[in-house]
Design a protein around this motif. Structure first.
Motif, PDB file in Angstrom:
ATOM      1  N   VAL A  32     175.858  24.294 -45.841  1.00 52.57           N
ATOM      2  CA  VAL A  32     176.006  23.097 -46.477  1.00 52.57           C
ATOM      3  C   VAL A  32     177.323  22.308 -45.861  1.00 52.57           C
ATOM      4  N   GLY A  33     177.063  21.158 -45.603  1.00 54.01           N
ATOM      5  CA  GLY A  33     178.050  20.155 -45.171  1.00 54.01           C
ATOM      6  C   GLY A  33     178.611  19.197 -46.219  1.00 54.01           C
ATOM      7  N   VAL A  34     179.569  19.100 -46.912  1.00 55.64           N
ATOM      8  CA  VAL A  34     179.804  17.796 -47.693  1.00 55.64           C
ATOM      9  C   VAL A  34     180.437  16.648 -46.991  1.00 55.64           C
ATOM     10  N   SER A  35     179.571  15.663 -47.401  1.00 58.59           N
ATOM     11  CA  SER A  35     179.867  14.468 -46.535  1.00 58.59           C
ATOM     12  C   SER A  35     180.790  13.297 -47.404  1.00 58.59           C
ATOM     13  N   GLU A 192     172.245  22.152 -40.987  1.00 58.13           N
ATOM     14  CA  GLU A 192     173.220  21.702 -41.914  1.00 58.13           C
ATOM     15  C   GLU A 192     172.570  20.861 -43.030  1.00 58.13           C
ATOM     16  N   HIS A 194     173.274  18.075 -45.651  1.00 58.43           N
ATOM     17  CA  HIS A 194     174.424  17.178 -46.101  1.00 58.43           C
ATOM     18  C   HIS A 194     174.180  16.481 -47.445  1.00 58.43           C
ATOM     19  N   THR A 197     179.869  13.962 -52.131  1.00 56.60           N
ATOM     20  CA  THR A 197     181.119  14.422 -53.028  1.00 56.60           C
ATOM     21  C   THR A 197     180.537  14.599 -54.404  1.00 56.60           C
ATOM     22  N   ALA A 200     178.097  17.473 -54.743  1.00 56.33           N
ATOM     23  CA  ALA A 200     178.773  18.945 -54.351  1.00 56.33           C
ATOM     24  C   ALA A 200     179.721  19.260 -55.329  1.00 56.33           C
ATOM     25  N   THR A 207     181.762  22.808 -48.676  1.00 55.44           N
ATOM     26  CA  THR A 207     181.507  23.078 -47.206  1.00 55.44           C
ATOM     27  C   THR A 207     181.424  24.395 -46.848  1.00 55.44           C
TER      28      THR A 207
END
Length: 215
Positions: A32-35, A192, A194, A197, A200, A207
């Protein structure tokens, strides 16, 4: 084709089949990537905000040839509520676009729709202020639709295709399941998922954590 090439291709196919079988049983694992909130700009708008001839400068490289720039701006909603230090992502695009969270939208007083990146027709209006000027976007402010970036080999292993909509589960203490997650496949992508916030924080995900595609 020689025997060595045939053996290599056979091994790759078998590995792909094994990965697909594992995927169907346990769910394909995705980091996971927190955008955080950010903005994409046209060159015209970069110059309107930072001065004639100005070029974005690279702070950090991102997937797909994109980068986080050193430059930031302030975004202003219809009720003159502002959020400062919004990062610009480069390179420049053909249309300017602001991506925020639902909480940001409430704070700014804008009705930003949930959209796939690039789909800004009829989206929320917003003002952007830089050190040398300001612009007003009649449309372009969205809440980004949650999605998973994949290279073609990852999509094959996961048994999905570009544009598919899947469900994804986070196996942590919150045990959150995300529905309506869009698959995006391109050779330039790194695997990944996305999320913004808000998502998340609600699911207690950071992330680097992983989730599983459960379809």
């Amino acid at each position: 084709m020689d025997n060595q090439s045939i053996e290599l291709i056979t091994r790759m196919v078998l590995e792909s089949i094994q990965k697909q079988e594992a995927s169907s049983e346990n769910g394909y694992v995705v980091p996971v990537g927190v955008s955080a909130r950010h903005i994409h700009l046209t060159q015209e708008h970069v110059e309107a905000l930072f001065g004639e001839g100005y070029q974005l400068t690279k702070k950090k490289g991102l997937m797909g040839g994109q980068f986080a720039s050193n430059e930031t701006v302030t975004i202003v909603g219809l009720k003159l509520r502002a959020i400062e230090n919004v990062r610009i992502l480069g390179p420049v695009r053909s249309k300017s676009q602001v991506e925020i969270s639902a909480t940001d939208a409430l704070r700014l007083g804008v009705k930003a729709p949930i959209r796939e990146s690039g789909n800004i027709a009829g989206s929320a209006a917003i003002a952007v202020v830089g050190p040398k000027g300001a612009i007003y976007l009649n449309e372009g402010c969205i809440v980004a639709k949650r999605h998973i970036h994949m290279a073609p080999q990852d999509a094959m292993a996961a048994g999905v295709h570009d544009g598919d909509i899947v469900s994804v589960k986070a196996d942590n203490e919150r045990g959150t399941t995300f529905n309506n997650v869009q698959i995006r496949v391109d050779d330039s992508f790194t695997l990944e998922m996305h999320i913004d916030t808000d998502e998340a924080n609600a699911a207690k995900i950071a992330t680097g954590d992983t989730v599983r595609i459960i379809k």
